[in-house]
Design an enzyme around this catalytic site. Sequence first.
Site, short mmCIF file in Angstrom:
data_model
loop_
_atom_site.label_atom_id
_atom_site.label_comp_id
_atom_site.label_asym_id
_atom_site.label_seq_id
_atom_site.Cartn_x
_atom_site.Cartn_y
_atom_site.Cartn_z
N ARG A 14 6.17 7.52 -8.86
CA ARG A 14 7.09 6.46 -9.25
C ARG A 14 8.37 6.57 -8.41
N ILE A 24 0.82 -1.23 0.00
CA ILE A 24 0.00 0.00 0.00
C ILE A 24 0.85 1.27 0.00
N THR A 62 3.34 -9.03 -14.29
CA THR A 62 4.08 -8.02 -15.03
C THR A 62 4.44 -8.46 -16.45
N TYR A 71 16.13 -12.88 -1.93
CA TYR A 71 15.13 -12.05 -1.26
C TYR A 71 13.97 -11.77 -2.22
N GLU A 103 7.20 -8.03 -17.65
CA GLU A 103 8.56 -8.59 -17.57
C GLU A 103 8.54 -10.11 -17.73
N ASP A 135 1.52 2.07 -6.88
CA ASP A 135 0.17 1.58 -7.22
C ASP A 135 -0.70 1.46 -5.98
N TYR A 194 13.57 -11.36 -10.80
CA TYR A 194 12.27 -10.72 -10.55
C TYR A 194 11.19 -11.36 -11.43
N HIS A 250 3.97 1.07 -15.88
CA HIS A 250 3.14 2.24 -15.61
C HIS A 250 3.83 3.10 -14.56
N LYS A 263 7.86 -13.71 -10.50
CA LYS A 263 6.50 -13.30 -10.87
C LYS A 263 5.82 -14.39 -11.71
P1 NAP Z 1 6.61 -0.10 -5.72
O1 NAP Z 1 6.32 1.36 -5.81
O2 NAP Z 1 8.04 -0.56 -5.75
O3 NAP Z 1 5.90 -0.65 -4.41
C1 NAP Z 1 6.21 -1.90 -3.87
C2 NAP Z 1 5.48 -2.05 -2.56
O4 NAP Z 1 5.82 -3.33 -2.00
C3 NAP Z 1 5.88 -1.01 -1.49
O5 NAP Z 1 4.74 -0.67 -0.73
C4 NAP Z 1 6.87 -1.77 -0.62
O6 NAP Z 1 6.95 -1.31 0.70
C5 NAP Z 1 6.21 -3.14 -0.65
N1 NAP Z 1 7.13 -4.20 -0.21
C6 NAP Z 1 8.36 -4.47 -0.69
N2 NAP Z 1 8.90 -5.51 -0.01
C7 NAP Z 1 7.98 -5.89 0.90
C8 NAP Z 1 7.97 -6.88 1.92
N3 NAP Z 1 9.00 -7.69 2.15
N4 NAP Z 1 6.85 -7.00 2.69
C9 NAP Z 1 5.79 -6.16 2.52
N5 NAP Z 1 5.78 -5.17 1.59
C10 NAP Z 1 6.85 -5.04 0.79
O7 NAP Z 1 5.89 -0.90 -6.91
P2 NAP Z 1 4.69 -0.44 -7.86
O8 NAP Z 1 5.25 0.20 -9.06
O9 NAP Z 1 3.66 0.26 -7.05
O10 NAP Z 1 4.15 -1.87 -8.32
C11 NAP Z 1 3.17 -2.56 -7.56
C12 NAP Z 1 3.22 -4.03 -7.92
O11 NAP Z 1 2.97 -4.19 -9.32
C13 NAP Z 1 4.53 -4.73 -7.66
O12 NAP Z 1 4.25 -6.05 -7.27
C14 NAP Z 1 5.23 -4.72 -9.02
O13 NAP Z 1 6.14 -5.80 -9.10
C15 NAP Z 1 4.04 -4.89 -9.93
N6 NAP Z 1 4.16 -4.30 -11.26
C16 NAP Z 1 4.53 -3.00 -11.42
C17 NAP Z 1 4.59 -2.45 -12.69
C18 NAP Z 1 4.99 -1.01 -12.91
O14 NAP Z 1 5.34 -0.67 -14.05
N7 NAP Z 1 4.91 -0.15 -11.90
C19 NAP Z 1 4.24 -3.24 -13.81
C20 NAP Z 1 3.84 -4.55 -13.59
C21 NAP Z 1 3.78 -5.07 -12.31
P3 NAP Z 1 8.02 -0.20 1.17
O15 NAP Z 1 7.34 1.12 0.96
O16 NAP Z 1 8.24 -0.54 2.58
O17 NAP Z 1 9.24 -0.36 0.32
O1 G4F Z 2 12.40 1.79 -15.37
P1 G4F Z 2 12.96 0.42 -15.38
O2 G4F Z 2 13.85 0.02 -14.25
O3 G4F Z 2 11.73 -0.57 -15.52
P2 G4F Z 2 11.62 -2.11 -15.97
O4 G4F Z 2 12.90 -2.82 -15.85
O5 G4F Z 2 10.96 -2.11 -17.30
O6 G4F Z 2 10.63 -2.68 -14.85
C1 G4F Z 2 9.46 -1.96 -14.46
O7 G4F Z 2 8.38 -2.35 -15.25
C2 G4F Z 2 8.01 -3.74 -15.13
C3 G4F Z 2 6.82 -3.97 -16.08
O8 G4F Z 2 7.31 -4.31 -17.35
C4 G4F Z 2 7.63 -4.00 -13.69
F1 G4F Z 2 7.23 -5.29 -13.54
C5 G4F Z 2 8.81 -3.71 -12.78
O9 G4F Z 2 8.39 -3.89 -11.43
C6 G4F Z 2 9.23 -2.25 -12.98
O10 G4F Z 2 8.18 -1.42 -12.51
O11 G4F Z 2 13.80 0.19 -16.73
C7 G4F Z 2 13.22 0.40 -18.00
C8 G4F Z 2 14.32 0.30 -19.05
C9 G4F Z 2 15.17 -0.97 -18.95
O12 G4F Z 2 15.39 -1.49 -20.22
C10 G4F Z 2 16.49 -0.48 -18.37
O13 G4F Z 2 17.61 -1.24 -18.73
O14 G4F Z 2 15.22 1.40 -18.87
C11 G4F Z 2 16.54 0.91 -18.96
N1 G4F Z 2 17.43 1.85 -18.24
C12 G4F Z 2 18.41 2.57 -18.83
N2 G4F Z 2 19.05 3.29 -17.90
C13 G4F Z 2 17.42 2.10 -16.93
C14 G4F Z 2 18.46 3.02 -16.70
N3 G4F Z 2 16.65 1.65 -15.92
C15 G4F Z 2 16.88 2.13 -14.67
N4 G4F Z 2 16.09 1.71 -13.65
N5 G4F Z 2 17.89 3.03 -14.41
C16 G4F Z 2 18.70 3.50 -15.39
O15 G4F Z 2 19.62 4.29 -15.15
#
Ligand code: NAP
Ligand code: G4F
Length: 345
Positions: free
Chosen positions: A194, A9, A135, A101, A137, A13, A159, A189, A163
């Site tokens: 973010r 939470i 995801t 982890y 991914e 998201d 990761y 997203h 998933k």
């Molecule tokens: P986020 O901002 O990284 O949030 C992750 C949440 O998980 C945070 O509240 C974090 O808590 C909590 N968490 C991490 N480790 C935990 C643990 N050991 N026990 C309990 N809570 C824990 O991620 P998000 O972008 O909102 O994404 C939400 C979910 O959708 C994730 O499962 C992600 O993998 C998935 N997802 C995201 C995307 C995307 O593009 N954003 C796309 C596809 C799927 P803390 O605040 O304490 O760190």
């Molecule tokens: O922003 P990113 O780290 O997102 P990524 O790897 O696509 O993962 C995110 O989206 C997933 C959904 O498809 C989620 F499941 C996941 O939890 C997360 O929210 O990287 C996006 C792209 C990658 O190709 C990475 O190699 O950006 C490239 N990149 C280039 N420079 C970088 C950087 N990524 C990060 N984080 N930092 C850089 O400096």
Amino acid sequence: MKLAFITGITGQDGSYLAELLIEKGYKVYGIVRRTSLLYSYSRLDHIRDKIHLEYGDMSDGSSLTNYITSIINNNDNFEVFEIYNLAAQSHVQISFEIPEYTSLIDGIGTLKLLESIRTFKKDIQDKIRFYQAGTSEMYGAVLETPQKETTPFNPQSPYACAKVYSHFLVKNYREGYGMFTCNGILFNHESPRRGANFVTMKIVNGVKKIVEQEKENINDYILTLGNIDSKRDWGHSKDYVYGMWLMLQQDKPDDYVLATGHTYSVREFIEKSFSMKGFEIEWNGEGINEVGIDKRTQRILVKIDEKYFRPCEVDLLLGDATKAETDLGWERKYDLDKLIVDMFD
Ligand code: NAP
Ligand code: G4F
């Protein structure tokens, strides 16, 4: 009475979903980690008095079961209890550094939740609906483009492997035990909430810093990135949490892709972000020696560092959300330009 429990939470998201569910009249519960950063809590500041938070962790199964049980026991005659499993170590590159982890939280954590739901009697179980944050991914080195629900998975990181494990568990509990469990397969997203170490927020913050520095006549900051040629299908978190909710309102549980159907390279995201602040970027050099230069001043604004490259990369993600659009009536309010403007604002 409608109940909702959100793991994750405090995340991007989770905070938007909590807002949406409050608006819809749900009683919203969530867990926070003892070690949660203060900035995560700040995503919830504006709704802190409208949600119920307890300490918990995805690594601690008994605390999850106890909390879910106490929510049920404290709310006699509830109509529905929606559990959204959003908690994760969600950073792909970091999952190569802490793979055990990541697997424990993103994989076994899901199992702990599903098992704790399974312990309830059928009359209670029938009122519980479960959403799993899957995801794009999982498609990894993609075997089909665009990617949809039937596209095979080919994960490229610890990761994504964790998933995929969760995805199949959720399907297994649905088919094996008749539980109402749904998998979202969400493409990237973003939003103003973010995390700072994801590429979009890093770019937006980098551009902001350069703009601020120019006002002070300082020019020592360079935005340093990894692979800028990968392509992503980027939407807005607000649109995607609405899709999660829709999945749990259907008569039958199923799996759905949420995506925009447009893909852009990181390079294009950089160019668009700079251009919104009046900079035109020219690219010079190749590979790790490539730099992005301000056309007007010839100052280097972007450079590449190998440390941001991943052992395996996902080169192209492009989703087909036809099923969610048709069956759920899911619509998006944001395109990429609108998303970037929101992130700057
Ligand atoms: P986020 O901002 O990284 O949030 C992750 C949440 O998980 C945070 O509240 C974090 O808590 C909590 N968490 C991490 N480790 C935990 C643990 N050991 N026990 C309990 N809570 C824990 O991620 P998000 O972008 O909102 O994404 C939400 C979910 O959708 C994730 O499962 C992600 O993998 C998935 N997802 C995201 C995307 C995307 O593009 N954003 C796309 C596809 C799927 P803390 O605040 O304490 O760190
Ligand atoms: O922003 P990113 O780290 O997102 P990524 O790897 O696509 O993962 C995110 O989206 C997933 C959904 O498809 C989620 F499941 C996941 O939890 C997360 O929210 O990287 C996006 C792209 C990658 O190709 C990475 O190699 O950006 C490239 N990149 C280039 N420079 C970088 C950087 N990524 C990060 N984080 N930092 C850089 O400096």
